[in-house]
Enzyme design. Structure first.
Site, mmCIF file in Angstrom:
data_model
loop_
_atom_site.group_PDB
_atom_site.id
_atom_site.type_symbol
_atom_site.label_atom_id
_atom_site.label_comp_id
_atom_site.label_asym_id
_atom_site.label_seq_id
_atom_site.Cartn_x
_atom_site.Cartn_y
_atom_site.Cartn_z
ATOM 1 N N GLU A 128 0.837 -1.218 0.000
ATOM 2 C CA GLU A 128 0.000 0.000 0.000
ATOM 3 C C GLU A 128 0.863 1.257 0.000
ATOM 4 O O GLU A 128 0.668 2.155 0.817
ATOM 5 C CB GLU A 128 -0.983 0.004 1.182
ATOM 6 N N TYR A 176 0.381 -7.973 -1.706
ATOM 7 C CA TYR A 176 -0.743 -7.274 -1.060
ATOM 8 C C TYR A 176 -2.015 -7.939 -1.560
ATOM 9 O O TYR A 176 -2.529 -7.621 -2.618
ATOM 10 C CB TYR A 176 -0.712 -5.782 -1.398
ATOM 11 N N ASP A 232 0.903 -8.428 3.247
ATOM 12 C CA ASP A 232 -0.427 -8.285 3.831
ATOM 13 C C ASP A 232 -1.341 -9.279 3.120
ATOM 14 O O ASP A 232 -1.763 -9.022 1.996
ATOM 15 C CB ASP A 232 -0.912 -6.844 3.644
ATOM 16 N N HIS A 252 -1.214 -0.936 10.158
ATOM 17 C CA HIS A 252 -0.425 -2.171 10.274
ATOM 18 C C HIS A 252 0.923 -1.848 10.932
ATOM 19 O O HIS A 252 1.382 -0.708 10.881
ATOM 20 C CB HIS A 252 -0.119 -2.766 8.896
#
Length: 262
Positions: free
Chosen positions: A34, A109, A150, A251
């Site tokens: 991200e 991701y 992630d 996170h």
DNA sequence: ATGACTACGCCACGTAGA
């Protein structure tokens, strides 16, 4: 070699926090998710000044992944194979060459998938099947390799403070958990869970409703190791304290220390 | 709890996140 994964939730908003963490944690490799930035807008110089090579796969506004490495990167590949029509920047892989051994790194991701059911959930499951195919290929090579990032999957109930609250969510639905297990069961080791069986260990806390203060978190960032990489595992941990700083990402970093020296 | 919070971008409020 210390290898970390960190969903930074926007490089523009997180550059200060990222540099501070790089300076104090000094990971040899950082897989970022991200970044929410095109490659040209990424502050490459600030990171190169700290001794890192930067490999980017960016996208405007959303998604975007990167690899930062103090060791040379070779054979960089962008995009998860299996769907030429998928334009989300969610996958980057490269080989990092350590003192004595090399390691194939995959930074990912994984799609969130909400609302579920629906097209976004279908995309998540299709993406996980493509991930399974790539994961199988990596195992067949019988070399040290790592899938880190992630995953947007809460693998089991003990990976959430309030598992019942997530039961119908795309992060914890049975289909998502089954797809995650299908990958792990190929022969991967969930590095953190292998060494930390205790509950209450999370990598994400919502910004809302004092979730961090109440440790109302979830464990959705993971490092999966091939057997050849798992044999090199020295230690692993979560840098949870970053969540208590000014302007944090939602996170925090997860890291592994692999013995690539001998 | 239909809530809350944060980042982003057509810079005003909708989209996306998890």
């Amino acid at each position: 070699m210390k290898i970390a994964t960190f969903n930074i939730n926007g490089i523009k908003a997180r550059l200060g926090a990222l540099l501070e963490w790089l300076d104090e944690a000094r990971p040899d490799v950082a897989l970022l998710q991200e970044i929410k930035s095109v490659d040209a807008a990424f502050p490459r110089q600030d990171i190169e000044d700290r001794g890192y090579e930067v490999a980017l796969h960016g996208q405007k506004s959303f998604n975007g992944v990167a690899i930062l490495s103090r060791f040379p990167l070779e054979d960089i590949q962008r995009g998860l194979p299996g769907d030429d029509g998928d334009d989300h920047a969610r996958w980057i892989e490269a080989t990092v060459v350590g003192k004595a051994r090399a390691l194939r790194l995959c930074g990912l991701y994984l799609p969130n998938g909400n609302p579920a059911p629906g097209p976004k959930f279908d995309y998540k499951l299709a993406w996980m099947e493509r991930l399974r195919v790539r994961a199988q290929e990596l195992l067949a090579a019988e070399q040290p390799a790592l899938l880190g990032g992630d995953f947007n999957v809460i693998p089991q109930d003990e990976d959430a403070a309030r598992p019942d609250a997530w039961r119908k969510d795309a992060l914890a639905r049975p289909e998502s958990r089954a797809a995650f297990r299908r990958i792990v069961n190929l022969g991967y080791t969930d590095a953190f869970r292998a060494r930390h069986p205790e509950p209450g260990q999370y990598t994400f806390w919502d910004y809302q409703a004092g979730a961090r203060r109440r440790n109302d978190g979830i464990r959705i960032d993971h490092m999966l190791l091939t057997p050849q990489a798992a044999d090199l595992l020295r230690d692993t941990g979560i840098d949870a304290h970053l969540r208590d700083r000014e302007k944090p990402s939602d996170h925090v970093p997860l890291w592994v220390d692999l013995d690539l020296d001998g």
